[in-house]
Design an enzyme around this catalytic site. Structure first.
Site, mmCIF file in Angstrom:
data_model
loop_
_atom_site.group_PDB
_atom_site.id
_atom_site.type_symbol
_atom_site.label_atom_id
_atom_site.label_comp_id
_atom_site.label_asym_id
_atom_site.label_seq_id
_atom_site.Cartn_x
_atom_site.Cartn_y
_atom_site.Cartn_z
ATOM 1 C CB THR A 84 -7.717 1.098 10.447
ATOM 2 O OG1 THR A 84 -7.083 -0.179 10.466
ATOM 3 C CG2 THR A 84 -8.553 1.198 11.713
ATOM 4 C CE1 TYR A 111 -4.703 2.846 14.714
ATOM 5 C CE2 TYR A 111 -5.230 0.812 13.561
ATOM 6 C CZ TYR A 111 -4.904 2.153 13.535
ATOM 7 O OH TYR A 111 -4.767 2.796 12.325
ATOM 8 C CG ASP A 142 -3.562 17.557 21.317
ATOM 9 O OD1 ASP A 142 -4.240 16.676 20.752
ATOM 10 O OD2 ASP A 142 -3.130 17.448 22.478
ATOM 11 N N GLY A 171 2.829 12.932 9.263
ATOM 12 C CA GLY A 171 2.817 11.472 9.172
ATOM 13 C C GLY A 171 2.909 11.008 7.718
HETATM 14 N N1 LIG Z 1 -0.181 3.164 9.123
HETATM 15 C C1 LIG Z 1 -1.026 2.233 8.721
HETATM 16 O O1 LIG Z 1 -0.639 1.096 8.401
HETATM 17 C C2 LIG Z 1 -2.494 2.553 8.610
HETATM 18 C C3 LIG Z 1 -3.359 1.562 8.160
HETATM 19 C C4 LIG Z 1 -4.718 1.860 8.045
HETATM 20 C C5 LIG Z 1 -5.191 3.119 8.382
HETATM 21 N N2 LIG Z 1 -4.319 4.042 8.855
HETATM 22 C C6 LIG Z 1 -4.863 5.354 9.233
HETATM 23 O O2 LIG Z 1 -4.395 6.288 8.283
HETATM 24 C C7 LIG Z 1 -4.212 7.572 8.913
HETATM 25 C C8 LIG Z 1 -2.810 8.074 8.609
HETATM 26 O O3 LIG Z 1 -1.884 7.102 9.056
HETATM 27 P P1 LIG Z 1 -0.313 7.338 8.959
HETATM 28 O O4 LIG Z 1 0.317 6.022 8.750
HETATM 29 O O5 LIG Z 1 -0.040 8.460 8.039
HETATM 30 O O6 LIG Z 1 -0.024 7.787 10.454
HETATM 31 P P2 LIG Z 1 1.329 8.356 11.074
HETATM 32 O O7 LIG Z 1 2.426 8.294 10.074
HETATM 33 O O8 LIG Z 1 1.498 7.678 12.393
HETATM 34 O O9 LIG Z 1 0.971 9.895 11.286
HETATM 35 C C9 LIG Z 1 0.043 10.317 12.231
HETATM 36 C C10 LIG Z 1 0.405 11.732 12.602
HETATM 37 O O10 LIG Z 1 -0.545 12.177 13.581
HETATM 38 C C11 LIG Z 1 0.169 12.885 14.586
HETATM 39 N N3 LIG Z 1 -0.596 12.942 15.837
HETATM 40 C C12 LIG Z 1 -0.628 12.033 16.848
HETATM 41 N N4 LIG Z 1 -1.417 12.491 17.835
HETATM 42 C C13 LIG Z 1 -1.896 13.697 17.437
HETATM 43 C C14 LIG Z 1 -2.747 14.666 18.037
HETATM 44 N N5 LIG Z 1 -3.256 14.477 19.257
HETATM 45 N N6 LIG Z 1 -3.028 15.780 17.349
HETATM 46 C C15 LIG Z 1 -2.497 16.000 16.122
HETATM 47 N N7 LIG Z 1 -1.664 15.135 15.502
HETATM 48 C C16 LIG Z 1 -1.366 13.988 16.169
HETATM 49 C C17 LIG Z 1 1.440 12.101 14.713
HETATM 50 O O11 LIG Z 1 2.432 12.819 15.402
HETATM 51 P P3 LIG Z 1 3.525 11.984 16.262
HETATM 52 O O12 LIG Z 1 4.268 11.133 15.273
HETATM 53 O O13 LIG Z 1 4.343 13.065 16.876
HETATM 54 O O14 LIG Z 1 2.736 11.153 17.237
HETATM 55 C C18 LIG Z 1 1.791 11.852 13.251
HETATM 56 O O15 LIG Z 1 2.497 12.925 12.682
HETATM 57 C C19 LIG Z 1 -4.494 7.338 10.395
HETATM 58 O O16 LIG Z 1 -5.815 7.709 10.656
HETATM 59 C C20 LIG Z 1 -4.362 5.842 10.579
HETATM 60 O O17 LIG Z 1 -5.168 5.363 11.636
HETATM 61 C C21 LIG Z 1 -2.982 3.806 8.959
#
Ligand SMILES: NC(=O)c1ccc[n+]([C@@H]2O[C@H](COP(=O)([O-])OP(=O)(O)OC[C@H]3O[C@@H](n4cnc5c(N)ncnc54)[C@H](OP(=O)(O)O)[C@@H]3O)[C@@H](O)[C@H]2O)c1
Length: 300
Positions: free
Chosen positions: A113, A137, A48, A10
């Site tokens: 978040t 979420y 997972d 991610g």
């Molecule tokens: N994005 C935002 O704006 C934001 C804002 C605040 C906080 N956050 C937090 O920051 C963290 C990182 O966010 P990010 O934007 O880097 O997220 P991301 O790009 O969506 O990456 C999340 C990764 O987790 C994988 N994943 C999903 N289900 C899984 C499972 N059961 N086991 C193992 N891996 C799994 C996803 O794979 P798939 O793609 O194949 O599903 C993806 O590669 C998260 O905790 C998110 O809640 C994000």
């Protein structure tokens, strides 16, 4: 040091990998403590996190000093229609990891978040403010925080917001893509938050994880704006003439009834960071400009 990074494909996972493999972030060098660190980068195909047996088996056969959980279901609207699956990953996933970290004495960083807050009053939220998510979420992420803190005393919760990394999908890339095709886009102007570079967040996480000051941290780029203001800067700095038309959340919801409710005021204040390792988060405009400069070379 032995490190496990989950959800490594991610946005944040990729930036942690970039920081650890090059020993530098955009804001500066990575602490030397990480020199020679052995890191395992896994995503759902390899591990997972929602599967308690798979997590136990993985942790039984590997020993770590530090586990950083970047795995999550981050599709905020999607979580509304399938909260059960979101709960398994966003709440039970960190519980599984934290439990096993506790067994082997590893530190655990769980990323959360700003959407754990209701955001119904103006101003910035500090770490001790009362939570109250208004989306599926947010509820699942808050449950994940609570499980992780309860399962492992050596847990850091790093709450961030409006994240954009070089690899993967995000608002900045979406706006640039729309801006190339359209003359105007409508964007919500009454939700305020902190756009945050995943590279800057990765850097701060690596600093925090070296301490023993466990608990909750807010880690966002400095300054607050609306989605519409963010979109306008993206267009301007990308030399796109697309006009950003501001709309209210209510208008957006009418046009997109399935969309999740989002907080109006969820900007975070990096209080704990300032009080511990030092707040080196840049103003959001500076971080965004730097991202836009590097994007053509690093986009994935
Ligand atoms: N994005 C935002 O704006 C934001 C804002 C605040 C906080 N956050 C937090 O920051 C963290 C990182 O966010 P990010 O934007 O880097 O997220 P991301 O790009 O969506 O990456 C999340 C990764 O987790 C994988 N994943 C999903 N289900 C899984 C499972 N059961 N086991 C193992 N891996 C799994 C996803 O794979 P798939 O793609 O194949 O599903 C993806 O590669 C998260 O905790 C998110 O809640 C994000």
């Amino acid at each position: 040091m032995r490190i496990l990074i989950t959800g490594s494909r991610g946005q944040l996972g990729n930036e942690l990998k970039r920081c650890l493999s090059t020993m530098k972030a955009e804001v500066g060098p990575i602490p030397v403590n990480y020199l020679g660190a052995m890191a395992d980068y896994v995503d759902c195909d390899e591990l997972d996190i929602s599967d308690p047996i798979a997590v136990s088996q993985w942790m039984d056969t590997h020993a770590y000093d530090l586990v950083i959980n970047c795995a999550a279901i981050t599709d905020v609207d999607g979580c509304e229609t399938d909260e059960k699956t979101a709960y398994k990953v966003n709440a039970l996933g960190p519980k599984n990891l934290a439990k096993n970290c506790a067994i082997q004495g590893a530190k655990f960083v769980h990323v959360s978040t700003d959407y754990v807050f209701p955001g119904d009053t103006p101003g910035e939220r500090v770490e001790t403010d009362v939570t109250g998510p208004i989306s599926a979420y947010g509820r699942t992420k808050l449950a994940g925080e609570q499980f992780a803190l309860a399962a492992n005393p050596r847990t850091f919760i790093c709450r961030s917001a409006w994240l954009y990394g070089y690899v993967g999908k995000n608002f900045v890339k979406t706006m640039r893509s729309l801006g190339r095709r359209l003359d105007e886009v409508t964007v919500v102007n009454d939700q305020l938050g902190n756009p945050t570079s995943a590279n800057d967040l990765a850097y701060e996480i690596l600093k925090i994880a070296l301490t023993d000051a466990y608990g909750i941290y807010h880690v966002t780029n400095e300054g607050t704006c609306s989605w519409a203001e963010l979109a306008a800067r993206i267009m301007e700095k990308s030399n796109l003439s697309c006009n950003v038309v501001p709309v209210s959340s209510m208008q957006y919801k009418q046009a997109n009834p399935e969309s999740a409710n989002r907080p109006h005021y969820s900007a975070l204040k990096n209080q704990r960071l300032t009080d511990t390792v030092g707040n080196e988060m840049r103003p959001w405009q500076e971080a965004l400009d730097s991202y836009l400069q590097h994007l053509p070379e690093l986009e994935g």
